[in-house]
Scaffold this motif. Structure first.
Motif, PDB file in Angstrom:
ATOM      1  N   GLU A  18      21.587  43.268 -19.533  1.00 25.53           N
ATOM      2  CA  GLU A  18      21.522  44.712 -19.422  1.00 25.53           C
ATOM      3  C   GLU A  18      20.399  45.107 -18.477  1.00 25.53           C
ATOM      4  O   GLU A  18      19.275  44.632 -18.605  1.00 25.53           O
ATOM      5  N   ALA A  19      20.698  45.971 -17.521  1.00 23.65           N
ATOM      6  CA  ALA A  19      19.691  46.448 -16.572  1.00 23.65           C
ATOM      7  C   ALA A  19      18.794  47.479 -17.249  1.00 23.65           C
ATOM      8  O   ALA A  19      19.275  48.455 -17.828  1.00 23.65           O
ATOM      9  N   CYS A  20      17.476  47.224 -17.180  1.00 20.84           N
ATOM     10  CA  CYS A  20      16.493  48.127 -17.771  1.00 20.84           C
ATOM     11  C   CYS A  20      15.442  48.485 -16.730  1.00 20.84           C
ATOM     12  O   CYS A  20      15.217  47.753 -15.773  1.00 20.84           O
ATOM     13  N   VAL A  21      14.784  49.599 -16.944  1.00 20.47           N
ATOM     14  CA  VAL A  21      13.731  50.053 -16.048  1.00 20.47           C
ATOM     15  C   VAL A  21      12.447  49.283 -16.346  1.00 20.47           C
ATOM     16  O   VAL A  21      12.014  49.224 -17.499  1.00 20.47           O
ATOM     17  N   ARG A  22      11.888  48.699 -15.286  1.00 23.54           N
ATOM     18  CA  ARG A  22      10.665  47.895 -15.380  1.00 23.54           C
ATOM     19  C   ARG A  22      10.794  46.891 -16.516  1.00 23.54           C
ATOM     20  O   ARG A  22      11.812  46.244 -16.647  1.00 23.54           O
ATOM     21  N   ASP A  23       9.773  46.758 -17.302  1.00 25.10           N
ATOM     22  CA  ASP A  23       9.801  45.832 -18.442  1.00 25.10           C
ATOM     23  C   ASP A  23       9.889  46.621 -19.742  1.00 25.10           C
ATOM     24  O   ASP A  23       9.191  46.335 -20.714  1.00 25.10           O
ATOM     25  N   THR A  24      10.763  47.626 -19.750  1.00 23.31           N
ATOM     26  CA  THR A  24      10.941  48.462 -20.935  1.00 23.31           C
ATOM     27  C   THR A  24      12.333  48.222 -21.512  1.00 23.31           C
ATOM     28  O   THR A  24      13.111  47.444 -20.984  1.00 23.31           O
ATOM     29  N   ILE A  26      14.338  50.780 -21.677  1.00 23.94           N
ATOM     30  CA  ILE A  26      15.067  51.931 -21.153  1.00 23.94           C
ATOM     31  C   ILE A  26      16.182  51.389 -20.268  1.00 23.94           C
ATOM     32  O   ILE A  26      15.941  50.889 -19.177  1.00 23.94           O
ATOM     33  N   ASN A  27      17.414  51.456 -20.776  1.00 21.60           N
ATOM     34  CA  ASN A  27      18.521  50.870 -20.024  1.00 21.60           C
ATOM     35  C   ASN A  27      19.102  51.861 -19.023  1.00 21.60           C
ATOM     36  O   ASN A  27      19.127  53.066 -19.249  1.00 21.60           O
ATOM     37  N   VAL A  28      19.545  51.309 -17.901  1.00 16.95           N
ATOM     38  CA  VAL A  28      20.078  52.127 -16.811  1.00 16.95           C
ATOM     39  C   VAL A  28      21.338  52.854 -17.259  1.00 16.95           C
ATOM     40  O   VAL A  28      21.507  54.040 -16.973  1.00 16.95           O
TER      41      VAL A  28
END
Length: 80
Positions: A18-24, A26-28
């Protein structure tokens, strides 16, 4: 790959990476889903304290480059 999209990381998810923002976490696809529901960028950033406008730009760039991946996650979430 631009600097912006390099801010996107992949995290394990039952449906694949799953693509997430930075190392959080929070998924795209979740950001894309909010946008599709009519949320403005300003509202999205305001609703997630650790999210920046630069993060959101990276998410939009990633989503544009990987539409099938993002649409798959959005679809599976709606079906859940």
């Amino acid at each position: 790959m631009s600097t912006v999209t390099s801010w996107i990381t992949q995290r394990p998810h039952p449906d694949g990476m799953e693509a997430c923002v930075r190392d959080t976490n929070i998924n795209v696809w979740g950001l894309v889903e909010r946008q599709r529901l009519g949320w403005s960028d300003r509202r999205i950033v305001a609703s997630i304290p650790e999210l920046t406008t630069e993060d959101l730009e990276a998410a939009w760039e990633y989503a544009a480059a990987h539409p099938e991946e993002i649409d798959g996650f959005v679809r599976r979430n709606r079906e859940a």
